[in-house]
Design a protein around this motif. Structure first.
Motif, short mmCIF file in Angstrom:
data_model
loop_
_atom_site.label_atom_id
_atom_site.label_comp_id
_atom_site.label_asym_id
_atom_site.label_seq_id
_atom_site.Cartn_x
_atom_site.Cartn_y
_atom_site.Cartn_z
N ILE A 80 79.80 51.70 -51.53
CA ILE A 80 79.55 51.18 -50.18
C ILE A 80 79.76 52.30 -49.16
O ILE A 80 78.98 52.44 -48.21
CB ILE A 80 80.47 49.97 -49.86
N GLU A 81 80.79 53.08 -49.35
CA GLU A 81 81.02 54.22 -48.45
C GLU A 81 79.85 55.20 -48.51
O GLU A 81 79.40 55.71 -47.48
CB GLU A 81 82.34 54.92 -48.81
N GLN A 84 76.86 53.79 -46.60
CA GLN A 84 77.01 53.89 -45.15
C GLN A 84 76.74 55.30 -44.65
O GLN A 84 76.33 55.49 -43.51
CB GLN A 84 78.41 53.45 -44.74
N VAL A 101 83.28 43.88 -48.04
CA VAL A 101 83.39 43.76 -46.59
C VAL A 101 84.49 44.68 -46.06
O VAL A 101 84.34 45.29 -45.01
CB VAL A 101 83.62 42.28 -46.16
N VAL A 104 83.31 48.17 -45.20
CA VAL A 104 82.42 48.37 -44.05
C VAL A 104 83.18 49.07 -42.93
O VAL A 104 84.23 48.61 -42.49
CB VAL A 104 81.86 47.02 -43.55
N SER A 109 77.96 46.48 -37.95
CA SER A 109 76.94 46.38 -39.00
C SER A 109 77.15 45.17 -39.90
O SER A 109 76.40 44.96 -40.85
CB SER A 109 76.92 47.66 -39.84
N LEU A 110 78.17 44.36 -39.60
CA LEU A 110 78.44 43.15 -40.40
C LEU A 110 77.83 41.93 -39.73
O LEU A 110 78.05 41.69 -38.54
CB LEU A 110 79.95 42.95 -40.57
#
Length: 160
Positions: A80-81, A84, A101, A104, A109-110
């Protein structure tokens, strides 16, 4: 996994061979976990911008449904990192995972997706659900997933 390489098994068909630390012989696809295959697929899509084919050079949208399935939470967070940090393409991820989550970085962006019996599916930016979200995160030390799971942002079944 130390290395992955394709091997031609017949014209037009390839299989993947995996080299794993501590195991001398290559492992076929049937001998590695679903998580390894799932993680490899996600990494190929995330790192695709580095490949030379035209398909990967063009920016676009990468949609990933529940990346946490079959993958260790540490690995999911790392992916996820990486997603992004990608500037080559827009990445859309759907999840029910607090780990995802929490990874994030930008609360902007959520988006929270909820089903309303009268209005249908509602998609709302997290900051619109809780205008003090940035303050809550800064003052409490909570992560975004923690705030989501306590019901502050909605999107949690059984909580108002």
């Amino acid at each position: 996994i130390l290395d992955v390489r394709p091997q031609r098994v017949q014209p037009g068909r390839l299989t993947l061979l995996f080299r794993e630390r501590g195991i001398e012989d290559d492992l076929g696809q049937a001998n590695v976990s679903d998580g390894v295959l799932h993680a490899l697929a996600l990494l190929v899509m995330l790192e695709g911008g580095r490949l030379s084919t035209r398909l990967w050079r063009e920016p676009g949208l990468l949609a990933i449904e529940e990346p946490e399935n079959a993958i260790h939470p540490w690995s999911v967070r790392a992916m996820i990192e990486r997603a992004q940090a990608s500037r080559a393409r827009q990445v859309l991820i759907t999840t029910h995972s607090e780990t995802v989550v929490n990874a994030v970085v930008d609360p902007g962006s959520l988006f929270i997706v909820e089903n309303d019996d009268r209005k249908g599916t509602l998609v709302t930016p997290a900051r619109d659900k809780e205008h003090a979200l940035d303050t809550i995160l800064a003052e409490t030390g909570q992560k975004l997933g923690d705030v989501w799971m306590d019901g502050t942002l909605g999107g949690v079944p059984g909580l108002p």
